[in-house]
Design a protein around this motif. Structure first.
Motif, PDB file in Angstrom:
ATOM      1  N   ALA A 246       0.740  -1.238  -0.060  1.00 47.36           N
ATOM      2  CA  ALA A 246       0.056  -0.055  -0.037  1.00 47.36           C
ATOM      3  C   ALA A 246       0.758   1.144   0.085  1.00 47.36           C
ATOM      4  CB  ALA A 246      -0.998  -0.107   1.193  1.00 47.36           C
ATOM      5  N   GLY A 247       1.908   1.345   0.769  1.00 41.77           N
ATOM      6  CA  GLY A 247       2.829   2.475   0.735  1.00 41.77           C
ATOM      7  C   GLY A 247       3.636   2.559  -0.593  1.00 41.77           C
ATOM      8  N   ALA A 248       3.927   1.463  -1.298  1.00 43.98           N
ATOM      9  CA  ALA A 248       4.595   1.660  -2.663  1.00 43.98           C
ATOM     10  C   ALA A 248       3.502   2.359  -3.685  1.00 43.98           C
ATOM     11  CB  ALA A 248       4.937   0.143  -3.200  1.00 43.98           C
ATOM     12  N   LEU A 249       2.267   1.822  -3.438  1.00 43.79           N
ATOM     13  CA  LEU A 249       1.084   2.391  -4.195  1.00 43.79           C
ATOM     14  C   LEU A 249       0.957   3.790  -4.246  1.00 43.79           C
ATOM     15  CD1 LEU A 249      -1.284  -0.506  -4.618  1.00 43.79           C
ATOM     16  CD2 LEU A 249       0.187   0.166  -6.493  1.00 43.79           C
ATOM     17  N   ALA A 250       0.942   4.325  -2.867  1.00 43.97           N
ATOM     18  CA  ALA A 250       0.762   5.553  -2.248  1.00 43.97           C
ATOM     19  C   ALA A 250       1.718   6.364  -2.838  1.00 43.97           C
ATOM     20  CB  ALA A 250       0.556   5.694  -0.849  1.00 43.97           C
ATOM     21  N   ILE A 251       2.958   6.064  -2.622  1.00 48.68           N
ATOM     22  CA  ILE A 251       4.166   6.715  -3.017  1.00 48.68           C
ATOM     23  C   ILE A 251       4.025   7.137  -4.687  1.00 48.68           C
ATOM     24  CG2 ILE A 251       6.860   6.906  -3.543  1.00 48.68           C
ATOM     25  CD1 ILE A 251       6.825   5.533  -0.551  1.00 48.68           C
ATOM     26  N   THR A 252       4.173   5.885  -5.519  1.00 46.40           N
ATOM     27  CA  THR A 252       3.676   6.064  -6.786  1.00 46.40           C
ATOM     28  C   THR A 252       2.527   6.943  -7.298  1.00 46.40           C
ATOM     29  OG1 THR A 252       4.567   3.549  -7.093  1.00 46.40           O
ATOM     30  CG2 THR A 252       3.412   4.877  -9.094  1.00 46.40           C
ATOM     31  N   LEU A 253       1.568   6.904  -6.700  1.00 40.74           N
ATOM     32  CA  LEU A 253       0.486   8.006  -7.025  1.00 40.74           C
ATOM     33  C   LEU A 253       0.761   9.204  -6.745  1.00 40.74           C
ATOM     34  CD1 LEU A 253      -2.655   5.661  -6.205  1.00 40.74           C
ATOM     35  CD2 LEU A 253      -1.780   6.273  -8.327  1.00 40.74           C
ATOM     36  N   LEU A 254       1.363   9.281  -5.453  1.00 37.51           N
ATOM     37  CA  LEU A 254       1.784  10.814  -5.161  1.00 37.51           C
ATOM     38  C   LEU A 254       2.809  11.504  -6.141  1.00 37.51           C
ATOM     39  CD1 LEU A 254       1.964  10.678  -1.342  1.00 37.51           C
ATOM     40  CD2 LEU A 254       0.372  11.871  -2.479  1.00 37.51           C
ATOM     41  N   THR A 255       3.765  10.522  -6.625  1.00 32.57           N
ATOM     42  CA  THR A 255       4.935  10.922  -7.544  1.00 32.57           C
ATOM     43  C   THR A 255       4.009  11.394  -9.047  1.00 32.57           C
ATOM     44  OG1 THR A 255       6.406   9.707  -6.300  1.00 32.57           O
ATOM     45  CG2 THR A 255       6.948  10.469  -8.443  1.00 32.57           C
ATOM     46  N   VAL A 256       3.300  10.380  -9.416  1.00 29.66           N
ATOM     47  CA  VAL A 256       2.699  10.405 -10.718  1.00 29.66           C
ATOM     48  C   VAL A 256       1.489  11.506 -10.764  1.00 29.66           C
ATOM     49  CG1 VAL A 256       1.654   9.328 -12.713  1.00 29.66           C
ATOM     50  CG2 VAL A 256       3.594   8.162 -11.278  1.00 29.66           C
ATOM     51  N   SER A 257       1.012  11.913  -9.708  1.00 31.36           N
ATOM     52  CA  SER A 257      -0.192  12.742  -9.623  1.00 31.36           C
ATOM     53  C   SER A 257       0.084  14.065 -10.117  1.00 31.36           C
ATOM     54  CB  SER A 257      -1.102  12.404  -8.445  1.00 31.36           C
ATOM     55  OG  SER A 257      -1.665  11.439  -8.217  1.00 31.36           O
ATOM     56  N   PHE A 258       1.093  14.411  -9.555  1.00 37.34           N
ATOM     57  CA  PHE A 258       1.697  15.882  -9.787  1.00 37.34           C
ATOM     58  C   PHE A 258       1.801  16.172 -11.352  1.00 37.34           C
ATOM     59  CE2 PHE A 258       4.901  19.222 -10.687  1.00 37.34           C
ATOM     60  CZ  PHE A 258       4.543  20.065  -9.945  1.00 37.34           C
ATOM     61  N   GLN A 259       2.481  15.466 -12.233  1.00 38.44           N
ATOM     62  CA  GLN A 259       2.239  15.734 -13.510  1.00 38.44           C
ATOM     63  C   GLN A 259       1.102  15.150 -14.193  1.00 38.44           C
ATOM     64  OE1 GLN A 259       4.664  17.033 -15.357  1.00 38.44           O
ATOM     65  NE2 GLN A 259       6.194  17.287 -13.799  1.00 38.44           N
ATOM     66  N   SER A 260       0.329  14.229 -13.642  1.00 36.73           N
ATOM     67  CA  SER A 260      -0.958  13.998 -14.213  1.00 36.73           C
ATOM     68  C   SER A 260      -1.910  14.903 -14.042  1.00 36.73           C
ATOM     69  CB  SER A 260      -1.494  12.597 -13.599  1.00 36.73           C
ATOM     70  OG  SER A 260      -0.291  11.519 -13.742  1.00 36.73           O
ATOM     71  N   LEU A 261      -2.138  15.644 -12.846  1.00 36.13           N
ATOM     72  CA  LEU A 261      -3.001  16.563 -12.847  1.00 36.13           C
ATOM     73  C   LEU A 261      -2.583  17.989 -13.499  1.00 36.13           C
ATOM     74  CD1 LEU A 261      -3.737  16.165  -8.901  1.00 36.13           C
ATOM     75  CD2 LEU A 261      -5.094  15.606 -10.810  1.00 36.13           C
ATOM     76  N   LYS A 262      -1.422  18.142 -13.404  1.00 35.22           N
ATOM     77  CA  LYS A 262      -0.889  19.307 -13.819  1.00 35.22           C
ATOM     78  C   LYS A 262      -1.339  19.116 -15.606  1.00 35.22           C
ATOM     79  CE  LYS A 262       3.472  21.843 -15.332  1.00 35.22           C
ATOM     80  NZ  LYS A 262       5.048  21.818 -15.279  1.00 35.22           N
ATOM     81  N   ALA A 263      -1.219  17.997 -16.297  1.00 35.52           N
ATOM     82  CA  ALA A 263      -1.366  18.036 -17.654  1.00 35.52           C
ATOM     83  C   ALA A 263      -2.937  17.957 -17.658  1.00 35.52           C
ATOM     84  CB  ALA A 263      -0.838  16.655 -18.182  1.00 35.52           C
ATOM     85  N   ALA A 264      -3.609  17.373 -16.874  1.00 35.43           N
ATOM     86  CA  ALA A 264      -5.270  17.487 -17.096  1.00 35.43           C
ATOM     87  C   ALA A 264      -5.842  18.739 -16.776  1.00 35.43           C
ATOM     88  CB  ALA A 264      -5.625  16.389 -15.910  1.00 35.43           C
ATOM     89  N   LEU A 265      -5.230  19.687 -16.151  1.00 30.38           N
ATOM     90  CA  LEU A 265      -5.554  20.970 -15.550  1.00 30.38           C
ATOM     91  C   LEU A 265      -5.123  22.061 -16.834  1.00 30.38           C
ATOM     92  CD1 LEU A 265      -4.937  21.093 -11.687  1.00 30.38           C
ATOM     93  CD2 LEU A 265      -7.165  21.078 -12.955  1.00 30.38           C
TER      94      LEU A 265
END
Length: 275
Positions: A246-265
């Motif tokens: 769960a920690g590995a998945l959370a770290i992955t989502l936190l790391t990727v989400s910054f660029q994903s949300l930046k592109a989505a916005l």
């Protein structure tokens, strides 16, 4: 059959000082004059002697002198932590011993306590050098290698996570840049920010899940093999791997989400104006 077992001569208060935990029977007591012919076994000794169930009341001979078992204590790691606890017997001392085991009052500082002990010691043994050492230091030396391994493993784990996050961040930036126009088209067609975030994140989550499927059984195998070298050890539980995953998945989502949300916005006009 004659068996040579480690015999420890102790006082009435020894068990209270070191924190004996009894599985059967009782401790030495000044209320019983017969305790001078009594012994206490640890569990390893009771098992070695074949006392199944109740060992209290059994008679054991030492130098043709009978001793009655009055108690059985839990095994204590006294010597090497890499070897099983030795079968040991304890009996009351019948003379002056060379070593005194003391438990310091936790409400009093170490220096004042040592000064008081020195005064008492030199009063009764003025010609004997006053020497002392702490049991905590002895145990620290025994487990020092494991502590160093744990600290090194923690440092390398933090470095590995940091490097992995840098790689994920760079890869997420690259993917978001490559799919900028696709994201713009999807937004124009009505795609929500959440759906775009999921579109850019799902591939990374899938890769992490595949990595976890490979790493989890391998880590369990090697950790279980490492723990088996210790006679007394903790058991591996499933929740350790669940929390780690769960920690590995959370770290992955936190790391990727910054660029994903930046592109989505991003305003789709900017990504499509060259078309």
């Amino acid at each position: 059959m004659a068996v040579d077992l480690p015999s420890n001569s102790v006082s009435h208060d020894y068990g209270k000082t070191v924190g004996w935990q009894f599985s059967e029977g009782r401790d030495f007591s000044r209320s019983f004059s017969t305790d001078t012919s009594a012994i206490i076994l640890n569990k390893a000794a009771a098992k070695f002697m074949g006392f199944e169930g109740e060992a209290v009341g059994e008679i054991i001979y030492s130098d043709d002198e009978p001793y009655q078992v009055i108690g059985v204590i839990e095994d204590m790691v006294v010597q090497s932590p890499y070897e099983p606890v030795r079968a040991s017997v304890y009996r009351l001392s019948r003379g002056w011993e060379n070593v005194i085991v003391l438990k310091l009052n936790p409400d009093k500082g170490i220096r004042p306590a040592l000064a008081e002990l020195k005064a008492v010691f030199t009063k009764y043994s003025p010609t004997v050098p006053y020497e002392y050492h702490f049991v905590s230091d002895d145990y620290a030396r025994k487990f020092g290698d494991e502590e160093r391994i744990g600290k090194l493993a923690s440092c390398f784990a933090v470095l590995a996570i940091f490097v992995s996050c840098l790689g994920l961040f760079g890869l997420a930036s690259f993917v978001a840049e490559q799919r900028t126009k696709e994201i713009g088209v999807r937004k124009v067609l009505g795609a929500s920010i959440v759906s775009l975030w999921g579109l850019l994140s799902k591939d990374f989550v899938l890769l992490v899940l595949i990595a976890l499927l490979i790493a989890t059984p391998l880590s369990w195998y090697f950790m279980d093999g490492w723990l088996r070298q210790y006679p007394y050890r903790t058991e591996l539980s499933w929740w350790i791997f669940a929390v780690t995953s769960a920690g590995a998945l959370a770290i992955t989502l936190l790391t990727v989400s910054f660029q994903s949300l930046k592109a989505a916005l991003m305003n789709p006009v900017k990504s499509l104006r060259s078309e």
